[in-house]
Design an enzyme around this catalytic site. Sequence first.
Site, short mmCIF file in Angstrom:
data_model
loop_
_atom_site.label_atom_id
_atom_site.label_comp_id
_atom_site.label_asym_id
_atom_site.label_seq_id
_atom_site.Cartn_x
_atom_site.Cartn_y
_atom_site.Cartn_z
N HIS A 1 -15.42 -42.32 9.32
CA HIS A 1 -13.98 -42.67 9.30
C HIS A 1 -13.34 -42.04 10.53
O HIS A 1 -13.13 -40.84 10.59
CB HIS A 1 -13.32 -42.14 8.02
CG HIS A 1 -11.88 -42.55 7.91
ND1 HIS A 1 -11.37 -43.14 6.78
CD2 HIS A 1 -10.83 -42.46 8.77
CE1 HIS A 1 -10.08 -43.39 6.94
NE2 HIS A 1 -9.73 -42.98 8.15
N HIS B 1 -10.47 -42.62 13.95
CA HIS B 1 -9.43 -43.34 14.70
C HIS B 1 -9.63 -43.04 16.19
O HIS B 1 -9.58 -41.88 16.60
CB HIS B 1 -8.03 -42.89 14.28
CG HIS B 1 -7.71 -43.17 12.85
ND1 HIS B 1 -7.08 -44.32 12.44
CD2 HIS B 1 -7.98 -42.47 11.72
CE1 HIS B 1 -6.97 -44.31 11.12
NE2 HIS B 1 -7.51 -43.20 10.66
N ASN C 1 -6.39 -49.68 12.70
CA ASN C 1 -4.91 -49.64 12.67
C ASN C 1 -4.32 -49.41 14.06
O ASN C 1 -3.57 -48.48 14.29
CB ASN C 1 -4.41 -48.59 11.66
CG ASN C 1 -4.81 -47.17 12.00
OD1 ASN C 1 -5.81 -46.95 12.68
ND2 ASN C 1 -4.03 -46.21 11.55
N LYS D 1 -10.59 -52.68 5.95
CA LYS D 1 -9.76 -51.54 5.55
C LYS D 1 -8.51 -51.99 4.81
O LYS D 1 -7.73 -52.79 5.31
CB LYS D 1 -9.36 -50.75 6.80
CG LYS D 1 -8.52 -49.52 6.54
CD LYS D 1 -9.31 -48.41 5.88
CE LYS D 1 -8.42 -47.26 5.42
NZ LYS D 1 -8.25 -46.20 6.39
N HIS E 1 -7.54 -46.85 1.75
CA HIS E 1 -6.56 -45.76 1.81
C HIS E 1 -5.91 -45.72 0.44
O HIS E 1 -5.08 -46.55 0.11
CB HIS E 1 -5.51 -45.99 2.91
CG HIS E 1 -4.56 -44.83 3.03
ND1 HIS E 1 -4.57 -43.94 4.08
CD2 HIS E 1 -3.60 -44.38 2.17
CE1 HIS E 1 -3.65 -43.01 3.89
NE2 HIS E 1 -3.05 -43.25 2.74
N HIS F 1 -11.16 -40.51 2.65
CA HIS F 1 -10.50 -39.20 2.68
C HIS F 1 -9.94 -38.79 1.31
O HIS F 1 -8.73 -38.62 1.16
CB HIS F 1 -9.41 -39.13 3.75
CG HIS F 1 -8.53 -40.35 3.90
ND1 HIS F 1 -7.82 -40.90 2.85
CD2 HIS F 1 -8.26 -41.12 4.97
CE1 HIS F 1 -7.15 -41.94 3.29
NE2 HIS F 1 -7.40 -42.11 4.57
N LEU G 1 -2.15 -37.85 6.16
CA LEU G 1 -2.03 -38.58 4.89
C LEU G 1 -3.39 -39.10 4.47
O LEU G 1 -4.09 -39.67 5.31
CB LEU G 1 -1.02 -39.72 5.04
CG LEU G 1 0.44 -39.27 5.11
CD1 LEU G 1 1.35 -40.43 5.51
CD2 LEU G 1 0.91 -38.66 3.79
N ASP H 1 -11.69 -38.71 9.67
CA ASP H 1 -10.31 -39.22 9.78
C ASP H 1 -9.62 -38.60 11.00
O ASP H 1 -8.40 -38.41 10.99
CB ASP H 1 -9.51 -38.97 8.51
CG ASP H 1 -8.25 -39.83 8.45
OD1 ASP H 1 -8.16 -40.82 9.20
OD2 ASP H 1 -7.34 -39.51 7.65
O1 DOR Z 1 -2.99 -38.95 8.58
C1 DOR Z 1 -3.35 -40.09 8.81
N1 DOR Z 1 -3.36 -40.58 10.07
N2 DOR Z 1 -3.71 -40.87 7.80
C2 DOR Z 1 -3.98 -42.17 7.97
O2 DOR Z 1 -4.29 -42.81 7.01
C3 DOR Z 1 -3.83 -42.79 9.30
C4 DOR Z 1 -3.98 -41.82 10.37
C5 DOR Z 1 -3.53 -42.33 11.73
O3 DOR Z 1 -3.90 -43.45 12.09
O4 DOR Z 1 -2.87 -41.59 12.45
ZN ZN Z 2 -7.78 -42.76 8.68
#
Ligand code: DOR
Ligand code: ZN
Length: 373
Positions: free
Chosen positions: A41, A43, A69, A127, A164, A202, A247, A275
């Site tokens: 997971h 980003h 995202n 997702k 999520h 997460h 989150l 994450d």
């Molecule tokens: O804390 C988070 N940041 N939770 C998420 O689900 C998305 C992520 C983000 O893309 O910054």
């Molecule tokens: Zn995430």
Amino acid sequence: MANRKARPDKPDRMCYLSAPRPPDRSAAMNSITITRPDDMHLHLRDGAELASVIGASARCFARGIVMPNLMPPVTTVPQALAYRERILRCAPPAARFVPLMTLYLTDTTAPLEIRRARDSGLVFGVKLYPAGATTHSDSGVTDISRTHAVMEALAVTGLPLLVHGEVTDANVDIFDREAVFIDRVLAPLLQRFPSLRVVFEHVTTHEAVEFVRTAPANVAATITPQHLLYNRNALFHGGLRPHYYCLPVLKAEAHRRALLEAACSGSPKFFLGTDSAPHERATKESACGCAGCFSAPAAIELYAQAFDQAGALNRLDDFAARHGAAFYGLPRNTETITLDRQEWTVPAQLPFAAGAIVPLAAGETCQWKMMNS
Ligand code: DOR
Ligand code: ZN
């Protein structure tokens, strides 16, 4: 009550939260070699931000399940394949990092797109962001019943749904949103589509751990380093600390312990997903700061620290390199990495596009260091 003054220049050592080592622990291990891990997971963002952060993941992880995202989100297979190319162009060639792509589910995703995703061989999950639940979730799902045709296609193709798991109902306390999501959304969804392959991303609560533990083998979960190492006190320790805000938000100590136990249990249902979610420093240190912890620069070291504190370093390889690959039907990596017990300080900040970024555990002392990076 004394009002403790925040000391942002003097961050506390992370061990203020550490569990004591088990008393029966045999001679301390000073080095551990594990299979090169995967981050299930992650980003990575795009453009200059992508270029700034990709090296931190590629130094350690062989593969990463890349979250979709972006703005705008990655909703189609051609978009996912183009994003994959951009990632590969940015990745340090020597690292041979493999991005495993995902699609962003919306109210209007067509079942045909799921079949295309499966046929591409390069998309590994879809997702589900409940609309409004987190960063860049505005295009997410407003009502799960709108996705039933897609869920059917996912169940048939075997492509995992990556969840999520938080309700967005403003009347639900933020610390309860994950547990309520299980009752209102996830349990009914799995009742309707029992063969759906689900990664509950997460997880942060003992309710989520219990749900996954007692579910059939098609339901698994990722756990982040921050949720293993910190409880919600970290958000308010001596002052407001935005770099520990993500989150789902950090929870109480009993939940952290449940997560640590699950991660160290040897159950194939729990595996590594950082994450790691980079945000520029100013967007976090703001009146309305973004959610997300940039854990990549110290991720495997922080996991090692958590497992060491639990006296379970011998389970790190399973959690970091085997269970995730097995769930996704991927071959296990053949290379190894070595971590030594060696103190180092996580950098206070790093370059990020035209600005700076503060990594998770910035300024804290980490007890483990990856050697061959
Ligand atoms: O804390 C988070 N940041 N939770 C998420 O689900 C998305 C992520 C983000 O893309 O910054
Ligand atoms: Zn995430």
